[in-house]
Design a protein around this motif. Structure first.
Motif, PDB file in Angstrom:
ATOM      1  N   GLN A  39       0.844  -1.197   0.000  1.00 41.11           N
ATOM      2  CA  GLN A  39       0.000   0.000   0.000  1.00 41.11           C
ATOM      3  C   GLN A  39       0.879   1.245   0.000  1.00 41.11           C
ATOM      4  OE1 GLN A  39      -3.016   0.075   3.036  1.00 41.11           O
ATOM      5  NE2 GLN A  39      -3.390   2.251   2.725  1.00 41.11           N
ATOM      6  N   VAL A  40       0.639   2.099  -0.991  1.00 39.01           N
ATOM      7  CA  VAL A  40       1.401   3.331  -1.138  1.00 39.01           C
ATOM      8  C   VAL A  40       0.739   4.472  -0.375  1.00 39.01           C
ATOM      9  CG1 VAL A  40       2.246   5.021  -2.816  1.00 39.01           C
ATOM     10  CG2 VAL A  40       2.166   2.612  -3.425  1.00 39.01           C
ATOM     11  N   ASN A  41      -0.589   4.548  -0.464  1.00 37.62           N
ATOM     12  CA  ASN A  41      -1.324   5.664   0.114  1.00 37.62           C
ATOM     13  C   ASN A  41      -2.788   5.261   0.233  1.00 37.62           C
ATOM     14  OD1 ASN A  41      -2.017   8.194   1.072  1.00 37.62           O
ATOM     15  ND2 ASN A  41      -1.469   9.301  -0.787  1.00 37.62           N
ATOM     16  N   SER A  42      -3.562   6.091   0.912  1.00 38.08           N
ATOM     17  CA  SER A  42      -5.012   5.943   0.931  1.00 38.08           C
ATOM     18  C   SER A  42      -5.613   7.324   1.081  1.00 38.08           C
ATOM     19  CB  SER A  42      -5.469   5.025   2.068  1.00 38.08           C
ATOM     20  OG  SER A  42      -5.130   5.581   3.309  1.00 38.08           O
ATOM     21  N   GLY A  43      -6.815   7.486   0.548  1.00 47.18           N
ATOM     22  CA  GLY A  43      -7.475   8.786   0.625  1.00 47.18           C
ATOM     23  C   GLY A  43      -8.659   8.858  -0.320  1.00 47.18           C
ATOM     24  N   ILE A  44      -9.059  10.064  -0.611  1.00 47.02           N
ATOM     25  CA  ILE A  44     -10.234  10.341  -1.449  1.00 47.02           C
ATOM     26  C   ILE A  44      -9.763  10.787  -2.829  1.00 47.02           C
ATOM     27  CG2 ILE A  44     -12.326  11.757  -1.653  1.00 47.02           C
ATOM     28  CD1 ILE A  44     -12.318   9.887   0.785  1.00 47.02           C
ATOM     29  N   ILE A  45     -10.424  10.263  -3.868  1.00 44.55           N
ATOM     30  CA  ILE A  45     -10.101  10.666  -5.238  1.00 44.55           C
ATOM     31  C   ILE A  45     -10.624  12.082  -5.463  1.00 44.55           C
ATOM     32  CG2 ILE A  45     -10.478  10.227  -7.695  1.00 44.55           C
ATOM     33  CD1 ILE A  45     -10.754   7.250  -6.981  1.00 44.55           C
ATOM     34  N   VAL A  46      -9.728  12.962  -5.884  1.00 45.11           N
ATOM     35  CA  VAL A  46     -10.087  14.351  -6.161  1.00 45.11           C
ATOM     36  C   VAL A  46     -10.321  14.542  -7.650  1.00 45.11           C
ATOM     37  CG1 VAL A  46      -9.294  16.740  -6.005  1.00 45.11           C
ATOM     38  CG2 VAL A  46      -8.683  15.109  -4.231  1.00 45.11           C
ATOM     39  N   LYS A  47      -9.496  13.902  -8.457  1.00 47.25           N
ATOM     40  CA  LYS A  47      -9.554  14.066  -9.902  1.00 47.25           C
ATOM     41  C   LYS A  47      -8.939  12.831 -10.535  1.00 47.25           C
ATOM     42  CE  LYS A  47      -8.723  17.935 -12.931  1.00 47.25           C
ATOM     43  NZ  LYS A  47      -8.046  19.203 -13.108  1.00 47.25           N
ATOM     44  N   TYR A  48      -9.376  12.522 -11.757  1.00 47.85           N
ATOM     45  CA  TYR A  48      -8.735  11.423 -12.480  1.00 47.85           C
ATOM     46  C   TYR A  48      -8.748  11.701 -13.967  1.00 47.85           C
ATOM     47  CZ  TYR A  48     -13.215   9.546 -14.030  1.00 47.85           C
ATOM     48  OH  TYR A  48     -14.445   9.398 -14.625  1.00 47.85           O
ATOM     49  N   THR A  49      -7.787  11.123 -14.646  1.00 49.02           N
ATOM     50  CA  THR A  49      -7.678  11.199 -16.098  1.00 49.02           C
ATOM     51  C   THR A  49      -7.491   9.771 -16.596  1.00 49.02           C
ATOM     52  OG1 THR A  49      -5.261  11.358 -16.158  1.00 49.02           O
ATOM     53  CG2 THR A  49      -6.480  13.435 -15.883  1.00 49.02           C
ATOM     54  N   PRO A  50      -7.459   9.558 -17.901  1.00 44.39           N
ATOM     55  CA  PRO A  50      -7.189   8.206 -18.389  1.00 44.39           C
ATOM     56  C   PRO A  50      -5.810   7.683 -17.971  1.00 44.39           C
ATOM     57  CG  PRO A  50      -8.160   9.528 -20.130  1.00 44.39           C
ATOM     58  CD  PRO A  50      -7.870  10.462 -18.984  1.00 44.39           C
ATOM     59  N   ASP A  51      -4.901   8.584 -17.592  1.00 46.07           N
ATOM     60  CA  ASP A  51      -3.539   8.174 -17.253  1.00 46.07           C
ATOM     61  C   ASP A  51      -3.196   8.223 -15.774  1.00 46.07           C
ATOM     62  OD1 ASP A  51      -2.970   7.849 -20.001  1.00 46.07           O
ATOM     63  OD2 ASP A  51      -2.611  10.001 -20.172  1.00 46.07           O
ATOM     64  N   ALA A  52      -3.926   9.011 -14.979  1.00 50.50           N
ATOM     65  CA  ALA A  52      -3.538   9.210 -13.581  1.00 50.50           C
ATOM     66  C   ALA A  52      -4.749   9.492 -12.699  1.00 50.50           C
ATOM     67  CB  ALA A  52      -2.548  10.358 -13.475  1.00 50.50           C
ATOM     68  N   VAL A  53      -4.539   9.319 -11.389  1.00 50.63           N
ATOM     69  CA  VAL A  53      -5.571   9.591 -10.381  1.00 50.63           C
ATOM     70  C   VAL A  53      -4.938  10.474  -9.309  1.00 50.63           C
ATOM     71  CG1 VAL A  53      -7.100   8.589  -8.641  1.00 50.63           C
ATOM     72  CG2 VAL A  53      -6.731   7.386 -10.799  1.00 50.63           C
ATOM     73  N   ARG A  54      -5.657  11.540  -8.930  1.00 52.36           N
ATOM     74  CA  ARG A  54      -5.174  12.441  -7.886  1.00 52.36           C
ATOM     75  C   ARG A  54      -5.899  12.102  -6.587  1.00 52.36           C
ATOM     76  NH1 ARG A  54      -5.375  19.015  -7.966  1.00 52.36           N
ATOM     77  NH2 ARG A  54      -4.152  19.323  -6.075  1.00 52.36           N
ATOM     78  N   ILE A  55      -5.127  11.851  -5.517  1.00 49.99           N
ATOM     79  CA  ILE A  55      -5.666  11.410  -4.235  1.00 49.99           C
ATOM     80  C   ILE A  55      -5.328  12.422  -3.145  1.00 49.99           C
ATOM     81  CG2 ILE A  55      -5.566   9.577  -2.476  1.00 49.99           C
ATOM     82  CD1 ILE A  55      -6.597   8.346  -4.935  1.00 49.99           C
ATOM     83  N   HIS A  56      -6.349  12.783  -2.328  1.00 54.03           N
ATOM     84  CA  HIS A  56      -6.113  13.534  -1.095  1.00 54.03           C
ATOM     85  C   HIS A  56      -5.655  12.529  -0.058  1.00 54.03           C
ATOM     86  CE1 HIS A  56      -7.308  17.730  -1.182  1.00 54.03           C
ATOM     87  NE2 HIS A  56      -8.344  17.428  -1.931  1.00 54.03           N
ATOM     88  N   ASN A  57      -4.517  12.764   0.555  1.00 54.38           N
ATOM     89  CA  ASN A  57      -3.980  11.872   1.571  1.00 54.38           C
ATOM     90  C   ASN A  57      -4.953  11.748   2.737  1.00 54.38           C
ATOM     91  OD1 ASN A  57      -2.436  10.994   3.944  1.00 54.38           O
ATOM     92  ND2 ASN A  57      -0.657  11.192   2.595  1.00 54.38           N
ATOM     93  N   GLU A  58      -5.175  10.517   3.214  1.00 56.29           N
ATOM     94  CA  GLU A  58      -6.127  10.277   4.300  1.00 56.29           C
ATOM     95  C   GLU A  58      -5.632  10.850   5.638  1.00 56.29           C
ATOM     96  OE1 GLU A  58      -9.140   6.678   4.908  1.00 56.29           O
ATOM     97  OE2 GLU A  58      -7.047   6.105   5.128  1.00 56.29           O
ATOM     98  N   GLN A  59      -4.330  10.767   5.911  1.00 58.26           N
ATOM     99  CA  GLN A  59      -3.787  11.276   7.170  1.00 58.26           C
ATOM    100  C   GLN A  59      -3.656  12.802   7.167  1.00 58.26           C
ATOM    101  OE1 GLN A  59      -2.369   8.401   5.790  1.00 58.26           O
ATOM    102  NE2 GLN A  59      -3.481   7.193   7.300  1.00 58.26           N
ATOM    103  N   ASP A  60      -3.283  13.381   6.043  1.00 57.87           N
ATOM    104  CA  ASP A  60      -3.123  14.829   5.940  1.00 57.87           C
ATOM    105  C   ASP A  60      -3.843  15.319   4.687  1.00 57.87           C
ATOM    106  OD1 ASP A  60      -2.401  17.467   6.011  1.00 57.87           O
ATOM    107  OD2 ASP A  60      -0.241  17.111   5.956  1.00 57.87           O
ATOM    108  N   PRO A  61      -5.111  15.758   4.826  1.00 55.09           N
ATOM    109  CA  PRO A  61      -5.915  16.136   3.654  1.00 55.09           C
ATOM    110  C   PRO A  61      -5.364  17.292   2.822  1.00 55.09           C
ATOM    111  CG  PRO A  61      -7.307  15.859   5.588  1.00 55.09           C
ATOM    112  CD  PRO A  61      -5.884  15.797   6.056  1.00 55.09           C
TER     113      PRO A  61
END
Length: 115
Positions: free
Chosen positions: A76-98
């Motif tokens: 596991q690299v990270n966990s959090g909420i998806i803020v934005k996504y593209t066909p190539d990438a996903v942007r995640i808000h960090n669960e520990q530090d939003p």
């Protein structure tokens, strides 16, 4: 209510409907894959399609980010909420530090949710 007034939107009902949509999607995709096996990592369901990622983002469902180590084992690299996504990438808000957000490549990482 007069014709010029706009109806008030209830954000709570939006969250309930979004969570319901996500659970329906999980059931639908899981039942389609039962004969081939549900794709999972350590007991979490993989988000394979754009629509699965979209609904997880819409419902603000916590998502796990996984990567492979050199031996081919997922960690596991990270966990959090998806803020934005593209066909190539996903942007995640960090669960520990939003305040921290990070982009993850969809080619080199996997994304999953608890269900």
């Amino acid at each position: 209510m007069s014709k010029t007034e706009t109806p008030q939107k209830n954000p709570r009902s939006f969250v309930i409907i979004s969570a319901f949509m996500l659970s329906l999607l999980i059931c639908a995709t899981s039942s389609k894959k039962l004969d081939r096996g549900v794709k999972m990592i350590y007991g979490t369901k993989l988000l394979d399609t754009d629509i699965e990622i979209f609904i997880a983002a819409l419902s603000k469902t916590p998502v796990y980010v996984w990567s492979l180590d050199p031996l081919g084992v997922y960690y596991q690299v990270n966990s959090g909420i998806i803020v934005k996504y593209t066909p190539d990438a996903v942007r995640i808000h960090n669960e520990q530090d939003p305040q921290i957000t990070q982009w993850y490549s969809r080619e080199s990482n996997e994304f999953s949710i608890n269900f």
